[in-house]
Design a protein around this motif. Structure first.
Motif, PDB file in Angstrom:
ATOM      1  N   ARG A 135       0.829  -1.199   0.000  1.00 39.08           N
ATOM      2  CA  ARG A 135       0.000   0.000   0.000  1.00 39.08           C
ATOM      3  C   ARG A 135       0.863   1.249   0.000  1.00 39.08           C
ATOM      4  O   ARG A 135       0.511   2.247  -0.613  1.00 39.08           O
ATOM      5  CB  ARG A 135      -1.014  -0.028   1.138  1.00 39.08           C
ATOM      6  N   GLN A 136       2.022   1.208   0.676  1.00 39.29           N
ATOM      7  CA  GLN A 136       2.923   2.362   0.708  1.00 39.29           C
ATOM      8  C   GLN A 136       3.468   2.669  -0.684  1.00 39.29           C
ATOM      9  O   GLN A 136       3.518   3.822  -1.093  1.00 39.29           O
ATOM     10  CB  GLN A 136       4.078   2.122   1.685  1.00 39.29           C
ATOM     11  N   TYR A 137       3.843   1.631  -1.433  1.00 39.15           N
ATOM     12  CA  TYR A 137       4.357   1.827  -2.787  1.00 39.15           C
ATOM     13  C   TYR A 137       3.270   2.427  -3.690  1.00 39.15           C
ATOM     14  O   TYR A 137       3.529   3.373  -4.436  1.00 39.15           O
ATOM     15  CB  TYR A 137       4.859   0.501  -3.371  1.00 39.15           C
ATOM     16  N   ILE A 138       2.071   1.885  -3.618  1.00 39.87           N
ATOM     17  CA  ILE A 138       0.969   2.397  -4.450  1.00 39.87           C
ATOM     18  C   ILE A 138       0.677   3.855  -4.092  1.00 39.87           C
ATOM     19  O   ILE A 138       0.477   4.697  -4.973  1.00 39.87           O
ATOM     20  CB  ILE A 138      -0.281   1.498  -4.328  1.00 39.87           C
ATOM     21  N   TYR A 139       0.706   4.165  -2.814  1.00 35.34           N
ATOM     22  CA  TYR A 139       0.491   5.545  -2.371  1.00 35.34           C
ATOM     23  C   TYR A 139       1.609   6.463  -2.884  1.00 35.34           C
ATOM     24  O   TYR A 139       1.343   7.579  -3.350  1.00 35.34           O
ATOM     25  CB  TYR A 139       0.401   5.599  -0.847  1.00 35.34           C
ATOM     26  N   GLU A 140       2.844   6.010  -2.826  1.00 38.42           N
ATOM     27  CA  GLU A 140       3.963   6.814  -3.322  1.00 38.42           C
ATOM     28  C   GLU A 140       3.840   7.041  -4.827  1.00 38.42           C
ATOM     29  O   GLU A 140       4.153   8.122  -5.331  1.00 38.42           O
ATOM     30  CB  GLU A 140       5.311   6.163  -2.980  1.00 38.42           C
ATOM     31  N   CYS A 141       3.379   6.022  -5.552  1.00 40.53           N
ATOM     32  CA  CYS A 141       3.129   6.189  -6.985  1.00 40.53           C
ATOM     33  C   CYS A 141       2.049   7.240  -7.214  1.00 40.53           C
ATOM     34  O   CYS A 141       2.166   8.090  -8.108  1.00 40.53           O
ATOM     35  CB  CYS A 141       2.726   4.856  -7.628  1.00 40.53           C
TER      36      CYS A 141
END
Length: 152
Positions: A135-141
């Motif tokens: 979820r952190q990666y998707i949010y950063e994207c």
């Protein structure tokens, strides 16, 4: 805001309707309209007591939604994630964007923006591993406005 069950149900319902109609999720959200999406969100605690198939069919009839040709299920070369899994991806992203703001209007406006953005197409592409990322990666994207490439 974490584990927002109403948001999870709303996003899963949008995914279910989109799959059944073979429509992009942005089409579903736009066809429902902001007020109706807000109504689903507000009533999710009651709506989830019925089978999702029944609620989806009622919404499709009520809003006269039509079939399309976007079939990310048939074109998937791998195991297809279920609609609850994809609903959770959207829920988590929207939660992360909203942070501590629990205003219904803010949450549904954020939902609207997410589904009508580039990231919805990325999440709906089941031939990539994007929707399985943290979820952190998707949010950063989301914050970057594009899929971030691994620097390693």
């Amino acid at each position: 805001m974490k584990n927002n069950n109403s948001l999870f149900y709303t996003c899963s319902l949008i995914e279910y309707v989109g799959r059944n109609l073979r429509q992009e999720r942005s089409f579903v959200v736009s066809s429902l309209g902001k007020d109706f999406v807000t109504r689903i969100y507000k009533d999710a605690d009651v709506l989830h007591c019925e089978p999702i198939e029944k609620i989806a069919n009622e919404i499709i009839e009520m809003k006269s939604l039509t079939n399309g040709s976007f079939d990310n299920i048939a074109s998937c070369r791998y195991e297809v994630p279920d609609y609850w899994t994809i609903g959770e991806v959207y829920e988590r992203l929207i939660e992360d964007i909203c942070g501590d703001n629990e205003s219904i209007d803010f949450i549904t406006e954020t939902l609207w923006n997410v589904y009508n953005s580039w990231i919805s197409k990325a999440i709906s592409n089941y031939n990539t591993d994007f929707f399985y990322q943290s979820r952190q990666y998707i949010y950063e994207c989301w914050k970057a406005g594009e899929i971030i490439q691994d620097a390693g």
